[in-house]
Write an enzyme that holds these catalytic residues in place. Structure first.
Site, mmCIF file in Angstrom:
data_model
loop_
_atom_site.group_PDB
_atom_site.id
_atom_site.type_symbol
_atom_site.label_atom_id
_atom_site.label_comp_id
_atom_site.label_asym_id
_atom_site.label_seq_id
_atom_site.Cartn_x
_atom_site.Cartn_y
_atom_site.Cartn_z
ATOM 1 N N MET A 253 0.854 -1.204 0.000
ATOM 2 C CA MET A 253 0.000 0.000 0.000
ATOM 3 C C MET A 253 0.877 1.236 0.000
ATOM 4 S SD MET A 253 -1.989 1.564 3.328
ATOM 5 C CE MET A 253 -3.673 1.064 3.227
ATOM 6 N N ASN A 254 0.504 2.255 -0.819
ATOM 7 C CA ASN A 254 1.021 3.611 -0.542
ATOM 8 C C ASN A 254 -0.137 4.601 -0.460
ATOM 9 O OD1 ASN A 254 1.887 2.936 -3.505
ATOM 10 N ND2 ASN A 254 2.006 5.140 -3.562
ATOM 11 N N ASP A 255 -0.118 5.687 -1.160
ATOM 12 C CA ASP A 255 -1.004 6.838 -0.880
ATOM 13 C C ASP A 255 -2.482 6.516 -0.616
ATOM 14 O OD1 ASP A 255 1.308 7.682 -2.120
ATOM 15 O OD2 ASP A 255 0.313 8.756 -3.715
ATOM 16 N N ASP B 46 -2.049 12.792 -9.998
ATOM 17 C CA ASP B 46 -2.678 12.913 -8.682
ATOM 18 C C ASP B 46 -3.794 13.974 -8.654
ATOM 19 O OD1 ASP B 46 -0.637 11.122 -8.158
ATOM 20 O OD2 ASP B 46 0.656 12.603 -7.203
ATOM 21 N N GLN C 168 -3.369 3.287 -3.027
ATOM 22 C CA GLN C 168 -2.460 2.683 -3.995
ATOM 23 C C GLN C 168 -2.079 1.303 -3.478
ATOM 24 O OE1 GLN C 168 -0.736 4.609 -7.040
ATOM 25 N NE2 GLN C 168 -2.944 4.740 -6.750
ATOM 26 N N PHE D 242 -2.709 5.352 -10.919
ATOM 27 C CA PHE D 242 -2.009 6.135 -9.904
ATOM 28 C C PHE D 242 -3.015 6.939 -9.067
ATOM 29 C CE2 PHE D 242 2.724 6.555 -11.340
ATOM 30 C CZ PHE D 242 2.853 5.176 -11.323
ATOM 31 N N TRP E 192 6.196 -2.100 -4.418
ATOM 32 C CA TRP E 192 5.433 -1.250 -5.328
ATOM 33 C C TRP E 192 5.481 -1.872 -6.723
ATOM 34 C CZ3 TRP E 192 6.384 1.745 -9.718
ATOM 35 C CH2 TRP E 192 5.445 2.726 -10.006
HETATM 36 C C1 FRU Z 1 3.110 9.517 -4.292
HETATM 37 C C2 FRU Z 1 3.058 8.882 -5.671
HETATM 38 C C3 FRU Z 1 2.065 9.625 -6.567
HETATM 39 C C4 FRU Z 1 1.667 8.580 -7.551
HETATM 40 C C5 FRU Z 1 1.668 7.334 -6.711
HETATM 41 C C6 FRU Z 1 2.082 6.091 -7.437
HETATM 42 O O1 FRU Z 1 3.576 8.664 -3.298
HETATM 43 O O2 FRU Z 1 4.356 8.865 -6.257
HETATM 44 O O3 FRU Z 1 2.575 10.797 -7.157
HETATM 45 O O4 FRU Z 1 0.420 8.820 -8.125
HETATM 46 O O5 FRU Z 1 2.559 7.563 -5.641
HETATM 47 O O6 FRU Z 1 1.916 4.959 -6.651
#
Ligand code: FRU
Length: 479
Positions: free
Chosen positions: A35-37, A159, A53, A96, A61
């Site tokens: 997981m990210n954002d 984004d 994400q 994204f 990732w």
């Molecule tokens: C921020 C980012 C965003 C992008 C996403 C990709 O952490 O780099 O700019 O949309 O993560 O996973």
């Protein structure tokens, strides 16, 4: 089986194999995988939705999907099926980050379709466009295709954060201009599928970063706030100590005008792990923000457990006397079990609070008029120390998990005061410290092993008066 179903199947297969030593009790994390954002935070049809994400195939990732969870109160989360997978030409290498709005009774997700034009991972040859997906039930989404192409000469264009204000749709997008400076572009929409460029809302000056990710823009109190996550700002002492930053620029704005009176960029959090925050309006209008509680390129020891990444707690943003404050949302009190208190007392040397803590909230009032100590604070096991240094009024959060390659401090100065209050949330692999009722926050991941979770208060070189101390075990909130 389509790409979405394959992702879901991979996730279902990995979930029972997940390790739980570090898995949070009350922070949203993926059931397995990466997981990210936070993405698409929104209140729709009587409940909260959080997307994120997500890479269900691995703890690294990769081609981004949108994971999904729902909640009645932003605290107790229920996992939902994966919402988006990279399965169309425009988003073939990743769905994204982006946002969500409610339009004509439908839930609409606006996100960036990402494509590598050269080698996978080669950032210098990419194509990023904005896409739309809609849903009637908030669970199953239909992709509606590309709604916005990048301006000529711009490749990094991602984004989208969409909102409705002054009778129009608006969208801010993070971008990198041809001179390699971060910027935020503003678009105005007649509908979610018809957009025109309005202006460059904000632009990095020298040293302010080559790319501004995850912009967000909202009115709060007397200001409009631009929230964004710049890449490429160099560290300056205690400031900008993480690889990338997240913070706010306050100013004034009205539809059809520039964003004026811009104040300096201020970091929103002073801990090790806070990135890509997104805000949204709660059902009652409160402005809430949630971030990814990790940092790109940091060691992430939870990978060995088959999962990686989690959200911060939701925090309420308010403006008071022109200053932004951040407080944990009041709904978190629903997690409290039976509380314990200390009577007011002088803390001398060291005092054990609990033999072992996993999920705990603490509230401590220190009396800064009755302190002879040079420093005081709290320790969790051998690895985490929160230390207030009296002489320079600074609070440091030090973590020492050297076997994991994590041994460093973050520090913030606290305004001059006669008393200081800490509100602390400890989970299995995180700590969040809210200071003086939202004046400053530090959020960091921690990795105690083998039950190294003894909680103590300490004072050094003298004593300090503790006016009140309350603590509560917290119930699990993640399904
Ligand atoms: C921020 C980012 C965003 C992008 C996403 C990709 O952490 O780099 O700019 O949309 O993560 O996973």
């Amino acid at each position: 089986m389509n790409t979405l179903e394959q992702g879901q199947q991979a996730l279902n297969a990995r979930y029972p194999l997940r390790g739980n030593q570090y898995y949070p009790h009350f922070h949203l994390a993926p059931r397995a995988g990466w997981m990210n954002d936070p993405n698409g935070l929104v209140y729709f049809n009587g409940r909260y939705h959080a997307f994120y994400q997500h890479h269900p195939f691995s703890v690294e990732w990769g081609p981004m999907h949108w994971g999904h969870a729902t909640s009645d109160d932003m605290v107790q989360w229920h996992h939902q099926p994966i919402a988006l997978a990279p399965d169309s030409e425009a988003d073939r290498d990743g769905c994204f980050s982006g946002s969500a709005v409610v339009d004509n009774g439908q839930l609409a997700l606006i996100y960036t379709g990402h494509r590598w034009l050269g080698e996978v991972g080669d950032d210098s040859q990419i194509c990023e466009v904005q896409c739309l997906a809609t849903s009637q039930d908030g669970i199953t989404f239909t992709k509606q295709g590309v709604i916005l192409q990048p301006p000529a000469g711009i490749m990094h264009f991602r984004d989208p954060k969409v909102w409705h204000e002054a009778g129009s749709w608006w969208m801010v997008i993070g971008a990198r201009d041809p001179q390699q400076r971060g910027q935020v572009l503003l678009y105005r929409g007649e509908s979610l599928t018809s957009w025109r460029f309005d202006r460059v809302l904000a632009q990095a000056k020298v040293g302010e970063g080559y790319m501004w990710e995850c912009p967000d823009f909202f009115k709060l109190g007397q200001h409009h706030y631009l929230l964004c996550s710049p890449q490429g700002i160099a560290a300056q002492g205690d400031r900008f100590a993480n690889l990338f930053q997240s913070g706010i620029i306050a100013g004034h704005w009205s539809a059809g005008s520039d964003f004026t009176d811009q104040q300096v960029f201020k970091e929103l959090d002073h801990g090790h792990d806070f990135y890509a925050p997104q805000s949204f309006a709660a059902a009652d209008g409160r402005r809430i923000a949630i971030a990814w509680m990790d940092m790109w390129e940091s060691p992430m020891p939870t990978k060995s457990e088959g999962w990686c990444g989690c959200f911060t707690l939701p925090r309420e943003l308010t403006e008071e006397k022109g200053q932004l404050r951040q407080r944990p949302i009041r709904e978190l009190q629903n997690l409290r079990g039976e509380g314990s208190n200390w009577p007011p007392q002088l803390l001398i040397e060291e005092k054990l609070l609990q033999e072992s803590v996993e999920a705990t909230e603490l509230s401590i009032h220190w009396d800064l008029q009755r302190v002879s100590a040079t420093a005081f604070g709290l320790k969790l096991g051998q690895g985490l120390t929160l230390r207030y240094q009296v002489a320079n009024r600074s609070l440091s959060l030090t973590r020492d998990y050297s076997t994991e390659g994590l041994a460093d401090s973050r520090r913030v100065e606290i305004s001059d005061a006669t008393a200081m209050q800490w509100q602390i949330y400890i989970d299995r692999s995180s700590v969040e410290v809210f200071i003086n009722d939202g004046e400053a926050v530090l959020s960091s991941r921690i990795y105690p092993t083998g039950g190294d979770r003894q909680l103590k208060l300490f004072s050094q070189g003298g004593d300090v008066a503790v006016d009140t101390l309350h603590y509560w075990p917290l119930r699990s909130a993640i399904e």
